[in-house]
Design a protein around this motif. Structure first.
Motif, PDB file in Angstrom:
ATOM      1  N   GLU A 109     -14.225  34.278  12.150  1.00  0.00           N
ATOM      2  CA  GLU A 109     -12.713  34.944  11.977  1.00  0.00           C
ATOM      3  C   GLU A 109     -11.274  34.654  11.918  1.00  0.00           C
ATOM      4  N   SER A 167     -16.632  44.381  20.778  1.00  0.00           N
ATOM      5  CA  SER A 167     -17.635  45.802  21.403  1.00  0.00           C
ATOM      6  C   SER A 167     -19.063  45.571  21.879  1.00  0.00           C
ATOM      7  N   TRP A 168     -19.558  44.337  21.820  1.00  0.00           N
ATOM      8  CA  TRP A 168     -20.583  44.100  22.045  1.00  0.00           C
ATOM      9  C   TRP A 168     -20.538  43.561  23.520  1.00  0.00           C
ATOM     10  N   SER A 215     -14.739  36.424  19.984  1.00  0.00           N
ATOM     11  CA  SER A 215     -15.184  36.850  19.582  1.00  0.00           C
ATOM     12  C   SER A 215     -13.759  37.680  18.967  1.00  0.00           C
ATOM     13  N   ASP A 216     -14.485  38.839  17.414  1.00  0.00           N
ATOM     14  CA  ASP A 216     -13.848  39.548  16.938  1.00  0.00           C
ATOM     15  C   ASP A 216     -12.966  40.928  17.384  1.00  0.00           C
ATOM     16  N   ARG A 217     -11.419  41.097  17.909  1.00  0.00           N
ATOM     17  CA  ARG A 217     -10.849  41.477  18.606  1.00  0.00           C
ATOM     18  C   ARG A 217     -10.470  42.237  17.720  1.00  0.00           C
ATOM     19  N   HIS A 218     -10.156  42.552  17.061  1.00  0.00           N
ATOM     20  CA  HIS A 218      -9.436  43.440  15.881  1.00  0.00           C
ATOM     21  C   HIS A 218     -10.103  44.464  15.856  1.00  0.00           C
ATOM     22  N   LEU A 219      -9.224  45.685  16.205  1.00  0.00           N
ATOM     23  CA  LEU A 219      -8.865  47.130  15.568  1.00  0.00           C
ATOM     24  C   LEU A 219      -8.767  47.158  14.612  1.00  0.00           C
ATOM     25  N   GLN A 235      -5.432  43.464  17.136  1.00  0.00           N
ATOM     26  CA  GLN A 235      -6.690  42.956  18.304  1.00  0.00           C
ATOM     27  C   GLN A 235      -6.295  43.153  19.426  1.00  0.00           C
ATOM     28  N   SER A 283     -17.954  41.129  16.670  1.00  0.00           N
ATOM     29  CA  SER A 283     -17.533  42.149  17.494  1.00  0.00           C
ATOM     30  C   SER A 283     -17.258  42.403  19.021  1.00  0.00           C
ATOM     31  N   SER A 288     -17.161  36.576  13.836  1.00  0.00           N
ATOM     32  CA  SER A 288     -17.222  36.872  13.305  1.00  0.00           C
ATOM     33  C   SER A 288     -17.935  38.291  14.136  1.00  0.00           C
ATOM     34  N   ARG A 325     -23.704  35.716  19.822  1.00  0.00           N
ATOM     35  CA  ARG A 325     -22.231  35.331  19.395  1.00  0.00           C
ATOM     36  C   ARG A 325     -22.004  33.844  19.033  1.00  0.00           C
TER      37      ARG A 325
END
Length: 605
Positions: free
Chosen positions: A455, A470-471, A370-374, A379, A468, A466, A445
């Protein structure tokens, strides 16, 4: 004996060994150092937790990225490791109670943990002890050799030995330093519980954020060396307080009494129980017992035959049986019945922990893809998302204790607002919802990954969705809430429903329940993978989650949890609370800090 003790004190001997069976006068002579011993004990606990959690929190990623293991293999190893570690607490508690006492057990276990963490750190430092790096361009990855796996497993074995001694003993050893018969001592014990839970939470936050970040983004050698160094500090602090600790002597295991009842009941199985009169039944309670007197109950009547007095049985002048292997007391039998009544309720935790185990393994693999970027350059490490489970637990507990319980007390007119079993049942329901929510998030996802919204690519696991990461937070928070109800409620249940001298057995049963849950998780994963892999594309639990059906697996876990809830409802309606014979009793609330503290004993991985 008293002259000998005075002589030792006159020579400035500050090392105390306390026998729990001494009379009250002798107990008062013990010099409790209380708060003066806390810097050594709390310091030891803090560094021990930082060391252990700093390695264990990211171990799954280490096995898949450094040792090039498949996700199925790594997950199975972690589950078996967790299960064996938790089962080991039963052996550790027995050896502590019977032979070594808490001080020696903790000293040996802490040292074993240090060597275990050091061995694992060495596997990262020495190139010959792990497989060559597997890059994104490599078609196949070379797995570990037999010698590399042997050295790694040596570290695991030492960690198991360490955890087996630390978990059942550390909190009791801290409480031993305070006089439980004084108000200041009671306040000190409560304060120790608070500080212990704080240090666990602190260690957890640091481990799954800073240490995991160092391991995943800077260097595995440094990231695993730091926990080993912290564990060394824990050993130094622990032994530095040697001269001021109160050391409780081993007093024997209550298992002996349980075995005596079983043996005597079998010997007297052909006898007929009297209908009303209790004259022919031995009703004896030792004057120095710490157990509260239990009334006779009607469940498991077969074991009542152990208390029938025959012409061959001899009784001592104080009322005790001359041969406890031929005659037992009503108190002993009722203590065994307490254990037997708890077993069916205990079994309901197996599938519950199976559900929670997935949030500590496959939820991490979901985060990896998953997209772990802050930000564009930073990330979050996949293993760090576990912190949200701990946050859900930590934030909810004080809210439940200070807000929810008082409200429920007004509504239900019960001491705890709801019964302990009702609290546990809510936890099982929340674990089911956690699995369902995990399946829904995984569907979303995977859908985004397969429809081209990606991503990037992981070195081995395929496209990064893509969606997040955060889900994943809601399902992890929900898992934390489930723990606050089921796991913490389970500990409270064991603490109150076991006889006072069997509470260590209760704590060990708690860990054994987790162990069986881990083994069930491992078996379920292997079984589903083998069955679904036959249909091609890697099955439901494929190495690349985008090619699998992890959501289907979560639904299976939820279905098993539903069956578990139905079973729990049946055994809960049958259960009778200790000392009351009541099916609906909430008992005393107890100290919420103590419950939190006990819950903190459960390793997150």
């Amino acid at each position: 004996m008293e002259k000998e003790e005075n002589h030792n004190k006159a020579n400035g001997n500050e090392e105390h060994e306390v026998d729990d069976l001494k009379n009250n006068d002798e107990k008062e002579e013990v010099k409790y150092m209380g708060i003066k011993a806390m810097p050594f004990i709390i310091g030891n606990e803090t560094f021990e937790k930082l060391g252990a959690l700093g390695t264990l929190s990211n171990l799954l990623i280490y096995l898949t990225t450094v040792f090039n293991m498949k996700t199925i293999t790594a997950t199975t190893i972690i589950n078996v490791f967790n299960g064996t570690t938790n089962f080991g607490t039963l052996i550790g508690a027995y050896l502590c109670d019977m032979y070594f006492g808490r001080f020696k057990t903790l000293g040996f276990a802490t040292t074993a943990s240090f060597f275990g963490l050091s061995v694992i750190a060495v596997t990262a430092v020495v190139k010959q002890l792990h497989p060559p790096h597997c890059g994104a361009s490599d078609a196949t990855c070379i797995g570990p050799t037999g010698w590399q796996m042997t050295f790694l497993l040596l570290g695991f074995v030492l960690l198991i030995v360490g955890a087996s001694g630390i978990r059942p003993c550390n909190m009791a050893f801290g409480a031993d330093q305070f006089n439980p018969n004084t108000e200041s001592g009671k306040r000190g014990i409560a304060s120790f519980f608070n500080w212990y839970f704080f240090t666990y939470t602190f260690a957890m936050m640091i481990s799954v954020t800073l240490i995991v970040y160092i391991q995943s983004n800077i260097s595995w050698s440094i990231g695993l060396g730091i926990p080993a160094g912290l564990m060394l500090l824990a050993c130094v602090l622990y032994f530095a307080g040697n001269n001021i600790y109160v050391k409780v002597k081993p007093t024997g295991s209550p298992v002996t009494s349980v075995i005596q009842v079983l043996v005597v009941a079998i010997k007297k199985r052909r006898l007929v129980l009297p209908e009303q009169s209790v004259v022919s039944l031995l009703d004896y309670v030792p004057p120095d017992t710490i157990n509260s007197k239990l009334p006779r109950t009607e469940q498991f009547r077969f074991f009542d035959k152990a208390v029938i007095i025959t012409s061959k049985d001899k009784i001592n002048p104080d009322g005790s049986p001359a041969d406890p292997w031929n005659l037992c007391s009503i108190q002993q039998v009722e203590e065994l019945k307490c254990l037997l009544r708890v077993i069916p309720v205990w079994a309901s935790a197996f599938l519950y922990y199976n559900a929670i185990a997935q949030q500590q393994t496959y939820a991490i693999f979901q985060a990896v893809q998953s997209d772990r970027h802050l930000t564009s350059h930073f990330q979050i490490p996949a293993a760090s998302y576990i912190v949200f489970q701990m946050l859900g637990l930590s934030i909810w507990l004080p809210i439940y204790d200070r807000v929810v319980v008082p409200f429920l007390q007004k509504v239900t007119k019960k001491e705890g607002g709801i019964t302990i079993l009702q609290r546990m049942g809510i936890g099982i329901v929340l674990s089911i919802l956690t699995s369902v929510l995990s399946a829904v998030v995984e569907q979303k996802r995977r859908h985004l990954a397969l429809t081209g919204s990606i991503e990037g690519m992981t070195p081995r696991n395929g496209a990064i969705s893509s969606l997040s990461a955060s889900w994943l937070i809601p399902q992890l928070v929900l898992a934390g809430l489930a723990e606050a109800f089921m796991a913490v409620g389970q500990i409270e249940f064991y603490y109150k429903q076991f006889p006072e001298n069997m509470r260590c057995i209760g704590a060990s049963l708690f860990y054994c329940g987790m162990a069986i849950g881990s083994y069930i998780s491992s078996l379920l994963i292997s079984l589903i993978h083998q069955v679904t892999e036959k249909h091609g594309r890697g099955g439901w639990l494929a190495e690349d989650l985008n090619k699998g059906k992890l959501d289907y697996f979560y639904y299976v876990v939820a279905a098993l949890g539903t069956m578990d809830f139905i079973y729990f409802m049946i055994v809960a309606s049958w259960y009778k609370y200790k000392g009351t014979g009541d099916h609906d009793s909430s008992g005393d609330i107890g100290n919420i800090q103590t419950i939190e503290f006990l819950e903190a004993e459960k390793a997150i991985v």
